[in-house]
Scaffold this motif. Structure first.
Motif, PDB file in Angstrom:
ATOM      1  N   VAL A  48      47.929  13.625 -18.967  1.00 31.75           N
ATOM      2  CA  VAL A  48      48.750  13.898 -18.020  1.00 31.75           C
ATOM      3  C   VAL A  48      47.628  14.315 -16.497  1.00 31.75           C
ATOM      4  O   VAL A  48      46.713  15.141 -16.710  1.00 31.75           O
ATOM      5  N   PRO A  49      47.734  13.652 -15.564  1.00 34.56           N
ATOM      6  CA  PRO A  49      46.908  13.628 -14.557  1.00 34.56           C
ATOM      7  C   PRO A  49      47.296  14.832 -13.689  1.00 34.56           C
ATOM      8  O   PRO A  49      48.439  15.058 -13.561  1.00 34.56           O
ATOM      9  N   LEU A  50      46.217  15.253 -12.632  1.00 32.94           N
ATOM     10  CA  LEU A  50      46.650  16.394 -11.551  1.00 32.94           C
ATOM     11  C   LEU A  50      46.412  15.340 -10.448  1.00 32.94           C
ATOM     12  O   LEU A  50      45.213  15.078  -9.958  1.00 32.94           O
ATOM     13  N   ARG A  51      47.413  15.280  -9.618  1.00 32.06           N
ATOM     14  CA  ARG A  51      47.298  14.254  -8.385  1.00 32.06           C
ATOM     15  C   ARG A  51      47.370  15.445  -7.347  1.00 32.06           C
ATOM     16  O   ARG A  51      48.538  15.895  -7.099  1.00 32.06           O
ATOM     17  N   TYR A  52      46.295  15.602  -6.614  1.00 35.70           N
ATOM     18  CA  TYR A  52      46.145  16.710  -5.712  1.00 35.70           C
ATOM     19  C   TYR A  52      45.911  16.290  -4.282  1.00 35.70           C
ATOM     20  O   TYR A  52      44.971  15.329  -4.103  1.00 35.70           O
ATOM     21  N   ARG A  53      46.637  16.806  -2.989  1.00 30.77           N
ATOM     22  CA  ARG A  53      46.298  16.229  -1.782  1.00 30.77           C
ATOM     23  C   ARG A  53      45.256  17.280  -1.064  1.00 30.77           C
ATOM     24  O   ARG A  53      45.505  18.518  -1.013  1.00 30.77           O
ATOM     25  N   SER A  54      44.057  16.875  -1.196  1.00 32.85           N
ATOM     26  CA  SER A  54      43.094  17.594  -0.572  1.00 32.85           C
ATOM     27  C   SER A  54      42.595  17.377   0.769  1.00 32.85           C
ATOM     28  O   SER A  54      43.143  16.317   1.506  1.00 32.85           O
ATOM     29  N   GLU A  55      41.621  17.991   1.456  1.00 34.15           N
ATOM     30  CA  GLU A  55      41.117  17.755   2.652  1.00 34.15           C
ATOM     31  C   GLU A  55      40.229  16.428   2.763  1.00 34.15           C
ATOM     32  O   GLU A  55      39.951  15.985   3.752  1.00 34.15           O
ATOM     33  N   ARG A  56      39.891  15.980   1.570  1.00 36.54           N
ATOM     34  CA  ARG A  56      38.963  14.776   1.479  1.00 36.54           C
ATOM     35  C   ARG A  56      40.114  13.583   0.798  1.00 36.54           C
ATOM     36  O   ARG A  56      39.398  12.698   0.311  1.00 36.54           O
ATOM     37  N   GLY A  57      41.321  13.876   0.928  1.00 37.13           N
ATOM     38  CA  GLY A  57      42.272  12.932   0.689  1.00 37.13           C
ATOM     39  C   GLY A  57      43.034  13.134  -0.799  1.00 37.13           C
ATOM     40  O   GLY A  57      42.725  14.092  -1.355  1.00 37.13           O
ATOM     41  N   ARG A  58      43.731  12.253  -1.149  1.00 35.33           N
ATOM     42  CA  ARG A  58      44.447  12.191  -2.358  1.00 35.33           C
ATOM     43  C   ARG A  58      43.560  12.072  -3.739  1.00 35.33           C
ATOM     44  O   ARG A  58      42.856  10.984  -3.779  1.00 35.33           O
ATOM     45  N   LEU A  59      43.590  13.051  -4.478  1.00 35.23           N
ATOM     46  CA  LEU A  59      42.502  12.892  -5.679  1.00 35.23           C
ATOM     47  C   LEU A  59      43.307  13.004  -7.025  1.00 35.23           C
ATOM     48  O   LEU A  59      44.278  13.678  -7.018  1.00 35.23           O
ATOM     49  N   THR A  60      42.861  12.145  -7.783  1.00 41.11           N
ATOM     50  CA  THR A  60      43.449  12.492  -9.139  1.00 41.11           C
ATOM     51  C   THR A  60      42.539  12.796 -10.336  1.00 41.11           C
ATOM     52  O   THR A  60      41.266  12.216 -10.501  1.00 41.11           O
ATOM     53  N   PHE A  61      42.979  13.718 -11.121  1.00 40.48           N
ATOM     54  CA  PHE A  61      41.773  14.333 -12.098  1.00 40.48           C
ATOM     55  C   PHE A  61      42.756  14.266 -13.297  1.00 40.48           C
ATOM     56  O   PHE A  61      43.688  14.478 -13.503  1.00 40.48           O
ATOM     57  N   VAL A  62      41.857  14.237 -14.558  1.00 38.94           N
ATOM     58  CA  VAL A  62      42.267  14.544 -15.897  1.00 38.94           C
ATOM     59  C   VAL A  62      41.250  15.602 -16.337  1.00 38.94           C
ATOM     60  O   VAL A  62      40.178  15.858 -15.837  1.00 38.94           O
ATOM     61  N   SER A  63      41.805  16.617 -17.246  1.00 34.48           N
ATOM     62  CA  SER A  63      41.067  17.887 -17.484  1.00 34.48           C
ATOM     63  C   SER A  63      40.700  17.765 -18.911  1.00 34.48           C
ATOM     64  O   SER A  63      41.384  17.155 -19.740  1.00 34.48           O
ATOM     65  N   THR A  64      39.756  18.694 -19.244  1.00 39.71           N
ATOM     66  CA  THR A  64      39.413  18.821 -20.545  1.00 39.71           C
ATOM     67  C   THR A  64      39.146  20.409 -20.802  1.00 39.71           C
ATOM     68  O   THR A  64      38.643  21.043 -19.814  1.00 39.71           O
TER      69      THR A  64
END
Length: 282
Positions: free
Chosen positions: A219-235
């Motif tokens: 499941v990704p984290l799709r996050y809108r930041s000041e650097r643009g739209r970022l997508t992360f996976v976590s461990t």
């Protein structure tokens, strides 16, 4: 011994034997399986659970190990039978945990330029690297006052939630993960946290709200930041064989870029992030 009110579908134990029975039921382990694992008879397990036999300190420890009971609760089992706790619970700033602090510092800082956080058993923030400040833009100051709970921070409408593009998906993931943790530990603080998080409105950002891509590996984290739209996976990383209660309850939650665009966006670090104002680091 009397058994108390039902709690979470299981009886509330009033003695060491009843507590062992409750943990065995929670782990879905039969008396026969537990007997085979510990090398004792099923009859002896039954006698311990019903209070007809008083377990030795060693037997309580063996049963707890086989049932994968958290160290904090193993100490409670020992105390219920009149034994001293077996596992110390030191403050993280204790001199004896210097090597632990060093290892954690290395993991957090070594994960730059991507966000990473150190949390305790109830998801309170203990420490973080500088890049975690990426997630605190526009967050209410009240949510950043200690103790900072990272799950509350992520789902609260005054927290990260308005910037999470796939909030329904991320919210379901967080609540499901917390529910499984509750099932494993029966921690009342986690129950309260779960109840609180469920009350938060699921606001949406108006962007990508489509169903989860079944090709995704997590499941990704799709996050809108000041650097643009970022997508992360976590461990999540934990210590492998802890013998201290505090250490056993620590976890490092690390976010990795899930696509090339996120990797490029953070390649130069989080400019101007500074040290997150989350209290004293470890």
């Amino acid at each position: 011994m009397a058994v108390g009110e039902a709690h979470g579908g299981l009886p509330v134990p009033s003695g060491a034997g009843e507590a062992i029975r409750a943990w065995r039921a929670r782990r879905r382990v039969s008396q026969l399986d537990l007997a085979l694992r510990t090398g004792v008879s099923t009859k002896h397990i039954s006698f311990i659970e019903t209070g007809r036999s008083t377990p030795t300190r060693d037997m309580i420890t063996r049963l707890a190990e086989q049932l994968d009971i958290p160290l904090r609760d193993r100490n409670k089992l020992l105390l219920l039978n009149g034994y001293a706790p077996a596992y110390p619970e030191r403050d993280l700033d204790d001199p004896e945990l210097e090597s632990v602090r060093g290892a954690l510092h290395q993991v957090l800082r070594g994960h730059e330029p991507y966000p990473a956080a150190l949390v305790d058993r109830v998801w309170n923030l203990v420490d973080a690297n500088e890049s975690l400040a990426l997630f605190t833009v526009d967050v209410s100051a009240e949510l950043l006052e200690g103790p900072v709970n990272v799950l509350r921070l992520s789902l609260h409408p005054d927290g990260m939630a308005p910037r999470i593009d796939n909030l329904p998906e991320w919210r379901a993931h967080v609540l499901d993960r917390l529910r499984r943790q509750i099932d494993a530990t029966d921690d009342p603080e986690l129950r309260d946290l779960h109840s609180e998080l469920r009350t938060y409105p699921c606001v949406t950002s108006g962007h990508d709200m489509s169903a989860m891509d079944r090709r995704s590996i997590a499941v990704p984290l799709r996050y809108r930041s000041e650097r643009g739209r970022l997508t992360f996976v976590s461990t999540t990383a934990v210590f492998g064989t802890p013998l201290d209660v505090t250490v056993s309850e620590l976890a490092v939650e690390a976010f990795f870029p899930a696509d090339a665009a996120t990797m490029r966006a953070l390649a130069g670090g989080v400019t101007g992030a500074g040290e997150p104002a989350f209290g004293d680091p470890v």
